[in-house]
Enzyme design. Structure first.
Site, PDB file in Angstrom:
ATOM      1  N   HIS A  52      -4.422   2.845   8.158  1.00 36.59           N
ATOM      2  CA  HIS A  52      -3.177   2.353   8.750  1.00 36.59           C
ATOM      3  C   HIS A  52      -2.246   3.528   9.058  1.00 36.59           C
ATOM      4  CE1 HIS A  52      -3.728  -1.798   6.671  1.00 36.59           C
ATOM      5  NE2 HIS A  52      -4.274  -1.773   7.870  1.00 36.59           N
ATOM      6  N   GLU A  56       0.852  -1.192   0.000  1.00 37.22           N
ATOM      7  CA  GLU A  56       0.000   0.000   0.000  1.00 37.22           C
ATOM      8  C   GLU A  56       0.885   1.239   0.000  1.00 37.22           C
ATOM      9  OE1 GLU A  56      -2.270  -1.039   3.497  1.00 37.22           O
ATOM     10  OE2 GLU A  56      -0.990   0.143   4.800  1.00 37.22           O
TER      11      GLU A  56
END
Lengths: 403, 290
Positions: free
Chosen positions: B247, B209
């Site tokens: 996150h 990511e």
């Protein structure tokens, strides 16, 4: 969590980091008072009015509809009052705020640090942040202060220095001396800089900062080293051990829908597109946004409902997404693991009925535990909800909805 | 074979008697994982889920011979739990906890240097070797036994990938969720290297990511050392710069850590990159069946 300049400076002073002194005010007449106090304290006719918003580029930015800059110098009580009244309540548009700008609720009336003295003044740059690849904090600094550091890094990378700090011993005096030498400082200014860097690093660690930037780091004409501006970003994960810092949060700086989502423990980021989404897990949520784009839509938000998607969280998610009039369709993408899909489906049905007048198409993709039962529940509910099991099927339905 | 954990692994649960620890330990036991006991300070000497509870990791290792631990300890105490496990000689520590302060992890990561302990996570779903051993919070049934390794920063995206791989007729050897925090124990490159050396794994799905440089590092390593096909996906192609996407580590900081930049580097290094998360399974199947 971001702090305002005036808040960050107050915190730095507790760590004996010298700063450009100032008084935060939210009214123009209070700005006039602040100027008078500063004049008595420093014997200087000049003072600076600085708009307090969570964005950089304030000095070049302008208050919407006027020529007033976000940072301006004045040399009388009258002038300071006028500048403050021009800025307060106005919307400041800078390179970092976007065209919408940010409303200014407070200004910092600050001392003028460019006062004359025996030696020339000088501006430097210094920041402390985490180097993810090394797993260590790094001090980045440059002789080129006061300007956009990313530009300096791009055009003259040799003018950026880095000093890594070993986690066991922390910052050592020899490292602080090296920094002061590399900045070309001598005599009193050198000694002051060493102290400044050591104290600043203590503040970074003590406050659990995620990033601490001093730009410009300033040498005065009488060899003092002070922080003229300060950008401080705190590690959200560490706020639990600093309740006094949590209290400094300025909600007016945040998107109201994001604040509301936070109340339901939903992780929400507002975007600009036409397809809303609700997903469990941050990675899958980002991937779902990407898939919306590939299907011809634009994601309207990032929304991670976490591991326990139920009727309450789904309803809160619906209501938050539906506040955005641009949303043409909503995609719910849940990979049921521990959480059962049929329960999530029931949650979607209940929330849908509770809200009542949802006019945009809803696409529900439920995969994992009890996915088939969930699909059946939704199909038999009689609601205008389309369901899918495979991610590719959901993508096709999004494509149809935005076409 | 497989990597990291198998039928022989002896698992210890740190934070055993708490709500999370109890729930997931139960699930792990049901999956067939050999959970030998747990640690909760001041509850030593009792039994929980029919297994002994110890006051310290050192004592638990001595009594049970545990070589793997999984941590369900609240964020304020989690880095301490990691260091305690390393100090007791645990070989593999899987830290599930989300929300550990970054400076705590800076210290814990340093503490692990020079020890024989490998850390997975924190802020991760854990590790599972299909049909043998689950040390994590993932739904076990999704991971059908097979020959594809998965390394991923994200939890639910790991389940998604595993499900697609199974539906494409392949299945999973081991899946490793390395975690979404800025500082994590095991990097994408390290997990990829383990898969390359595992005779049971024939292909690898690598899911990254935005934020950080781990995918680029793994891709460059792969270019020199890769011997099995890798399908890659990077989440966050549509994420705005400067915003944290759930996150703690998922934030675009510069030109190098955008999804587009990572995908380009991965492609140049010989990884088959898919832009849609829906294509992970089918793409792997096409390559493997060639």
């Amino acid at each position: 969590m971001n702090l305002h300049e005036y808040q960050a400076k107050e915190l730095l002073k507790k760590y004996n980091v010298p700063v450009q002194e100032g008084i935060p005010v939210d009214r123009a007449d209070a700005a006039e008072e602040a100027y008078k106090n500063l004049k008595v304290q420093f014997g200087n006719n000049f003072a600076v009015v600085k708009a307090q918003i969570h964005a950089g580029g304030r000095g070049k930015g302008k208050i919407q509809g006027t020529e007033q800059r976000g940072v301006a110098v004045g040399k009388s009580a009258e002038e300071i009052k006028t500048i403050a009244s021009n800025i307060l309540g106005g919307t400041l548009v800078t390179i970092q705020t976007g065209a919408a700008g940010k409303v200014v609720n407070k200004v910092l009336v600050a001392q003028d640090v460019y006062y004359p003295g025996p030696n020339p003044v000088k501006e430097f740059y210094l920041s402390i942040l985490l180097d993810r690849s090394k797993g260590q904090n790094v001090i980045m600094y440059s002789t080129e202060g006061g300007m956009d550091i990313e530009e300096v890094a791009h055009n003259t990378p040799d003018k950026i220095f880095k000093e890594w700090v070993h986690p066991s011993g922390g910052l050592q005096p020899f490292q602080a001396r090296k920094i002061a030498f590399n900045l070309g400082l001598k005599g009193e200014a050198f000694k002051n800089c060493v102290k400044f860097v050591i104290n600043l690093y203590n503040a970074y660690v003590g406050l659990d900062c995620a990033m601490l930037e001093i730009n410009p780091l300033f040498k005065t004409a009488d060899e003092k080293i002070i922080a003229v501006d300060c950008k401080m970003n705190l590690d959200d994960n560490a706020l639990m051990r600093h309740p006094e810092l949590e209290a400094l949060r300025d909600i007016s700086e945040e998107d109201p829908t994001e604040v509301e989502a936070g109340k339901y423990n939903l992780n929400f980021v507002k975007l600009d597109g036409n397809v809303g989404c609700m997903v469990n897990g941050a990675g899958l949520a980002m991937a779902t946004m990407d898939m919306i784009k590939l299907s011809g839509g634009e994601p309207a938000n990032f929304l991670d409902v976490g591991g326990t998607a139920n009727a309450t969280t789904v309803e809160a998610g619906f209501r938050i997404i539906l506040k955005d009039p641009k949303v043409k369709a909503i995609l719910i993408n849940i990979f049921g693991g521990i959480v059962r899909c049929d329960r999530v489906a029931q949650g979607v049905i209940d929330a849908y009925k509770s809200i009542g007048n949802i006019t945009v198409p809803i696409i529900v993709r439920l995969q994992g535990t009890n996915a088939e039962e969930a699909k059946k529940l939704i199909e038999e509910s009689g609601l205008k909800v389309q369901s899918a099991i495979l991610l590719s099927e959901a993508a096709a339905l999004v494509n149809k909805a935005v076409a | 074979m497989s990597i990291l954990v198998n039928k022989q692994s002896k698992i210890l649960v740190q934070g055993f008697t708490g709500t999370e620890g109890t729930f997931h330990a139960t699930q792990m036991i049901e999956y067939g994982t050999n959970v030998v006991g747990g640690v909760t300070p001041n509850k030593g000497g009792t039994l929980h889920l029919d297994r002994p509870v110890f006051n310290t990791v050192a004592e638990a290792v001595k009594e049970t011979g545990a070589n793997v631990s999984i941590i369900f300890v609240p964020p304020a105490f989690a880095s301490d739990a990691i260091m305690e496990a390393a100090n007791a000689g645990i070989e593999l520590v899987v830290c599930i906890t989300e929300g550990i302060p970054v400076q705590d992890m800076v210290k814990a990561k340093l503490y692990l240097q020079g020890t024989k302990t490998r850390l997975i996570g924190p802020n991760c779903p854990g590790v599972i070797t299909a049909g043998e051993c689950k040390v994590g919070i993932m739904p076990g049934f999704v991971f059908k036994k097979g020959k594809i390794g998965i390394v991923s920063k994200s939890g639910t995206l790991t389940y998604e990938a595993s499900d697609q791989v199974a539906k494409a007729g392949l299945g999973v050897s081991t899946a490793v969720g390395i975690g979404g925090d800025p500082i994590i124990g095991t990097t994408t490159r390290e997990a990829l290297e383990m898969f390359m050396n595992d005779p049971e794994t024939e292909g690898v799905v690598m899911i990254g990511e935005i934020g950080g440089g781990m995918e680029a590092e793994a891709a460059r390593w792969y270019k020199e050392n890769g011997k099995k096909p890798v399908v890659g996906f990077i989440a966050g192609q549509t994420a705005p710069p400067g915003r944290r996407m759930g996150h703690a580590g998922a934030i675009v900081g510069g030109a190098e850590d955008t999804a587009a930049a990572k995908m380009k580097i991965m492609q140049e290094c010989g990884i088959t990159v898919v832009s849609s998360p829906a294509d992970i399974g089918v793409t792997m199947a096409k390559i493997i069946k060639k």
